[in-house]
Scaffold this active site. Structure first.
Site, PDB file in Angstrom:
ATOM      1  N   LYS A 211       0.842  -1.200   0.000  1.00 21.88           N
ATOM      2  CA  LYS A 211       0.000   0.000   0.000  1.00 21.88           C
ATOM      3  C   LYS A 211       0.876   1.248   0.000  1.00 21.88           C
ATOM      4  O   LYS A 211       0.696   2.155  -0.785  1.00 21.88           O
ATOM      5  CB  LYS A 211      -0.927  -0.020   1.231  1.00 21.88           C
ATOM      6  CG  LYS A 211      -1.810   1.182   1.326  1.00 21.88           C
ATOM      7  CD  LYS A 211      -2.675   1.156   2.567  1.00 21.88           C
ATOM      8  CE  LYS A 211      -3.384   2.494   2.701  1.00 21.88           C
ATOM      9  NZ  LYS A 211      -4.181   2.596   3.919  1.00 21.88           N
ATOM     10  N   GLU A 217      10.856  -4.401   4.225  1.00 25.15           N
ATOM     11  CA  GLU A 217      11.007  -5.805   3.799  1.00 25.15           C
ATOM     12  C   GLU A 217      10.602  -5.980   2.342  1.00 25.15           C
ATOM     13  O   GLU A 217      11.300  -6.609   1.547  1.00 25.15           O
ATOM     14  CB  GLU A 217      10.135  -6.727   4.675  1.00 25.15           C
ATOM     15  CG  GLU A 217      10.520  -6.774   6.133  1.00 25.15           C
ATOM     16  CD  GLU A 217       9.727  -5.777   6.977  1.00 25.15           C
ATOM     17  OE1 GLU A 217       9.493  -4.640   6.531  1.00 25.15           O
ATOM     18  OE2 GLU A 217       9.363  -6.152   8.106  1.00 25.15           O
ATOM     19  N   GLY A 275      -4.409  -1.641   5.295  1.00 22.46           N
ATOM     20  CA  GLY A 275      -3.624  -2.762   4.755  1.00 22.46           C
ATOM     21  C   GLY A 275      -4.252  -4.121   5.070  1.00 22.46           C
ATOM     22  O   GLY A 275      -4.367  -4.979   4.202  1.00 22.46           O
ATOM     23  N   ARG A 276      -4.692  -4.304   6.322  1.00 25.05           N
ATOM     24  CA  ARG A 276      -5.235  -5.620   6.707  1.00 25.05           C
ATOM     25  C   ARG A 276      -6.650  -5.846   6.203  1.00 25.05           C
ATOM     26  O   ARG A 276      -7.242  -6.893   6.461  1.00 25.05           O
ATOM     27  CB  ARG A 276      -5.147  -5.790   8.234  1.00 25.05           C
ATOM     28  CG  ARG A 276      -5.742  -4.667   9.046  1.00 25.05           C
ATOM     29  CD  ARG A 276      -5.348  -4.784  10.506  1.00 25.05           C
ATOM     30  NE  ARG A 276      -5.760  -3.633  11.300  1.00 25.05           N
ATOM     31  CZ  ARG A 276      -5.053  -2.516  11.456  1.00 25.05           C
ATOM     32  NH1 ARG A 276      -3.892  -2.383  10.842  1.00 25.05           N
ATOM     33  NH2 ARG A 276      -5.502  -1.531  12.217  1.00 25.05           N
ATOM     34  N   GLU A 361      -3.706  -6.469  15.326  1.00 29.00           N
ATOM     35  CA  GLU A 361      -3.230  -5.166  14.860  1.00 29.00           C
ATOM     36  C   GLU A 361      -4.355  -4.125  14.969  1.00 29.00           C
ATOM     37  O   GLU A 361      -4.092  -2.950  15.186  1.00 29.00           O
ATOM     38  CB  GLU A 361      -2.718  -5.282  13.408  1.00 29.00           C
ATOM     39  CG  GLU A 361      -1.870  -4.106  12.965  1.00 29.00           C
ATOM     40  CD  GLU A 361      -1.120  -4.377  11.664  1.00 29.00           C
ATOM     41  OE1 GLU A 361       0.002  -4.900  11.711  1.00 29.00           O
ATOM     42  OE2 GLU A 361      -1.655  -4.064  10.593  1.00 29.00           O
ATOM     43  N   HIS A 392      -3.408 -32.953  18.126  1.00 27.24           N
ATOM     44  CA  HIS A 392      -2.242 -33.760  18.486  1.00 27.24           C
ATOM     45  C   HIS A 392      -1.080 -32.872  18.924  1.00 27.24           C
ATOM     46  O   HIS A 392       0.074 -33.304  18.913  1.00 27.24           O
ATOM     47  CB  HIS A 392      -1.857 -34.661  17.313  1.00 27.24           C
ATOM     48  CG  HIS A 392      -3.003 -35.550  16.922  1.00 27.24           C
ATOM     49  ND1 HIS A 392      -3.262 -36.736  17.574  1.00 27.24           N
ATOM     50  CD2 HIS A 392      -4.000 -35.371  16.019  1.00 27.24           C
ATOM     51  CE1 HIS A 392      -4.358 -37.273  17.043  1.00 27.24           C
ATOM     52  NE2 HIS A 392      -4.834 -36.455  16.114  1.00 27.24           N
ATOM     53  N   LYS A 501       9.482  -0.441  13.103  1.00 32.78           N
ATOM     54  CA  LYS A 501      10.039  -0.096  11.787  1.00 32.78           C
ATOM     55  C   LYS A 501      11.077   1.019  11.937  1.00 32.78           C
ATOM     56  O   LYS A 501      12.158   0.970  11.363  1.00 32.78           O
ATOM     57  CB  LYS A 501       8.931   0.417  10.855  1.00 32.78           C
ATOM     58  CG  LYS A 501       7.951  -0.620  10.378  1.00 32.78           C
ATOM     59  CD  LYS A 501       6.990   0.043   9.396  1.00 32.78           C
ATOM     60  CE  LYS A 501       5.850  -0.875   9.027  1.00 32.78           C
ATOM     61  NZ  LYS A 501       4.837  -0.223   8.189  1.00 32.78           N
TER      62      LYS A 501
HETATM   63  O1  F6P Z   1       2.852  -4.406   9.660  1.00 27.94           O
HETATM   64  C1  F6P Z   1       2.306  -3.144   9.627  1.00 27.94           C
HETATM   65  C2  F6P Z   1       1.758  -2.821   8.316  1.00 27.94           C
HETATM   66  O2  F6P Z   1       1.674  -1.434   8.303  1.00 27.94           O
HETATM   67  C3  F6P Z   1       0.406  -3.489   8.062  1.00 27.94           C
HETATM   68  O3  F6P Z   1      -0.647  -2.776   8.567  1.00 27.94           O
HETATM   69  C4  F6P Z   1       0.413  -3.611   6.588  1.00 27.94           C
HETATM   70  O4  F6P Z   1      -0.522  -4.548   6.161  1.00 27.94           O
HETATM   71  C5  F6P Z   1       1.845  -4.007   6.326  1.00 27.94           C
HETATM   72  O5  F6P Z   1       2.593  -3.259   7.248  1.00 27.94           O
HETATM   73  C6  F6P Z   1       2.341  -3.803   4.937  1.00 27.94           C
HETATM   74  O6  F6P Z   1       2.235  -2.470   4.550  1.00 27.94           O
HETATM   75  P1  F6P Z   1       2.357  -2.051   3.033  1.00 27.94           P
HETATM   76  O7  F6P Z   1       1.215  -2.684   2.302  1.00 27.94           O
HETATM   77  O8  F6P Z   1       2.290  -0.560   3.029  1.00 27.94           O
HETATM   78  O9  F6P Z   1       3.669  -2.560   2.515  1.00 27.94           O
END
Ligand code: F6P
Length: 536
Positions: A211, A217, A275-276, A361, A392, A501
């Site tokens: 987003k 990452e 995002g979620r 979150e 199990h 972050k």
């Molecule tokens: O982990 C935190 C977060 O901000 C989430 O809310 C989001 O889904 C994820 O990082 C990835 O964010 P982006 O889609 O901006 O890379």
């Protein structure tokens, strides 16, 4: 300043009710005394049947919880979300993921009460949603028809990974392309490396899903994938057969950052999609490629049916409301600190991970929307594994351990491809576990004693098809909204994640500069160990 939930009259009434009537409740006795318990505490919502009867509550508890919802203005908050208000107050954003499921004619807008809450300006947003989705589905169909593309690699993390991954896995029986789907999220290079060893540049489509298009990452994985692509003969020249233009697509609301990265094919979405909550947006492209436009639409329709239910059903027959209130009841009055989610379905094997992000979150917060510290507990720990595997592993503790942990079983009536003995055994095991938790075992010695009276909820879907899956996920989104609304927290921001972050960025910079001034001793010790010449 709004009144905190624990100061509301209904909160006190619930405390008294818990102490005087429910602490001694026994589920076995409750069923023996009330032949109608199952009927009154179960319901059919769109695509999801819910048996809530094995929970440590009663019709009176629900009545008091509905009072709490009214006093904490849950319905008004829900309608504000529907009207496009900036319910994500710290980021000054609306939360309109449900609009991504809305039919062009408005669907649930046909209900009068909903129409009144609906801001006219939202018409434009809805038109844009449909336009963007048409472009996304057209691209999906184009990729599906392109036999030269055999592998789809989604690079994203959090909401830009878990949603598409859970759905592509869940709809395995509906995937009708011969393409392979890979999901890379972790910054650990092993994950990307493992995928890159299996694919070839000329037959791979990389989807960079972010987003913000700034998540460290994802950006590092995307850069490494891009470099690998060029090293393996891919080209930056748009006219080349194996070009970045043809093999990379960005799914983002930050189109400019994607362009700066060198990706020109971009599918966008809006800052009002958290995002979620984004799998319904362009982030869902891998899903649309996997199952096609028609089934993607079916998933949206299933979710919309749940939206319509949530926005219009009366509180006593509104499943997200009932579940959200049950969550508050368990967290704050019973003090249960976790909830186990056990999907009895291999297809739903990643659902718990997805729901962990969705709930923890969203509702793992300690202050109200206006910044007041909360004196009550919010999100529980969400955890679990698919059945029967969990039986199990950790179910022993659920049956005989000293903590009471409510369990949520999710099962399917129709097992799809694998009917017969496998499916029967799977579902029977789910029901048997719910039964065992409730009835327990006595009279066979102390070691074998199982106290029973342990609560569970049972969610039953006809089958794991796109519509039912859409409805199930939307059910969880709304349920989380309800408990968040009672606590009066902002369920749509995530400042705690931002702190991690920020500190990782700073430590990376310090590694470069060698300036450790002001770093705490513990962190410094670990960093020194990391950079020391001798092995640890
Ligand atoms: O982990 C935190 C977060 O901000 C989430 O809310 C989001 O889904 C994820 O990082 C990835 O964010 P982006 O889609 O901006 O890379």
């Amino acid at each position: 300043m709004t009144l905190l939930c624990h100061g509301l009259p209904a909160w006190e009434a619930l405390q008294t009710h818990h102490r005087e009537q429910m602490l001694s409740m026994d589920l076995r006795a409750a069923f023996a005394q009330d032949g109608a318990r199952l009927a009154s505490l179960s319901m059919q919502a769109p695509h999801v049947f819910a048996d809530l009867s094995k929970n440590l509550w009663s019709a009176e508890t629900e009545r008091l919880l509905r009072d709490l919802a009214r006093q904490s203005r849950v319905q008004e908050k829900r309608d504000a979300m529907l009207a496009g208000a900036a319910v994500n107050c710290t980021e000054e954003r609306a939360a309109m993921h449900w609009m991504l499921r809305m039919p062009r004619d408005g669907g649930l807008l046909q209900h009068n009460a909903v129409r009144q809450a609906w801001a006219v300006a939202m018409e434009e947003a809805l038109a844009e949603v449909h336009e963007t989705r048409a472009a996304m589905l057209a691209l999906a169909e184009q990729v599906r028809a392109d036999d030269s593309i055999t592998d789809i690699v989604n690079i994203g993390i959090g909401g830009s990974h878990l949603g598409p991954e859970v759905v592509v896995n869940a709809l395995e029986d509906w995937v009708d392309t011969g393409k392979c789907f890979h999901f890379v999220s972790n910054v650990d290079g092993h994950e990307l490396g493992h995928v890159l060893r299996k694919v070839r540049p000329h037959s791979t489509l990389f989807l960079v899903a972010s987003k913000s298009f700034t998540t460290a990452e994802t950006m590092l994985n995307a850069r490494s994938a891009r470099q690998w692509f060029l090293d393996q003969g891919g080209s930056e020249d748009p006219a080349a057969a194996c070009s970045i233009d043809r093999h990379f697509v960005a799914l983002t609301s930050n189109v400019q950052a994607a362009a700066e990265f060198g990706i020109r094919r971009t599918l966008g979405f809006w800052d009002w999609v958290g995002g979620r909550f984004s799998l319904w947006s362009s982030i869902g492209l891998p899903i649309a490629i996997a199952v096609g436009a028609r089934q993607f639409q079916a998933m949206l329709d299933g979710a919309h049916a749940m939206d319509a239910h949530f926005f219009t059903a009366t509180m006593d027959q509104n499943l997200p409301m009932r579940l959200g209130l049950l969550d508050v009841w368990y967290r704050d009055f019973w003090n249960f600190s976790s909830r186990c989610i056990a999907p009895y379905s291999h297809g739903l094997r990643r659902l718990t991970a997805y729901l962990q992000q969705l709930e923890m979150e969203s509702n793992g917060k300690g202050v109200t929307r206006d910044g007041q510290p909360l004196a009550v507990k919010t999100a529980p720990v969400i955890w679990g594994e698919p059945g029967t595997n969990g039986q199990h592993a950790f179910f022993q503790m659920l049956h005989q351990g000293q903590d009471v942990i409510p369990v949520e079983f999710i099962a399917l009536r129709d097992g799809g491809k694998y009917l017969g003995a496998h499916h029967q055994s799977l579902v029977v095991n789910a029901i048997a576990q719910a039964q065992a938790l409730m009835v327990g075992r006595d009279g066979e010695g102390a070691e074998k004693y199982c106290p029973g009276n342990r609560p569970s909820t049972f969610l039953l879907l006809q089958q794991l098809d796109p519509a039912a899956l859409g409805a199930l996920i939307a059910l969880y989104e709304h349920r989380i909204f309800v408990s968040g609304a009672v606590w009066d927290i902002n369920s749509f921001d995530q400042w705690g994640v931002e702190l991690g972050k920020q500190l990782a960025r700073q430590l990376n910079a310090r590694l470069e500069s060698g300036d450790w001034n002001g770093v705490d001793a513990s962190t410094l010790g670990l960093m020194q160990r990391l950079t020391a010449t001798q092995a640890c």
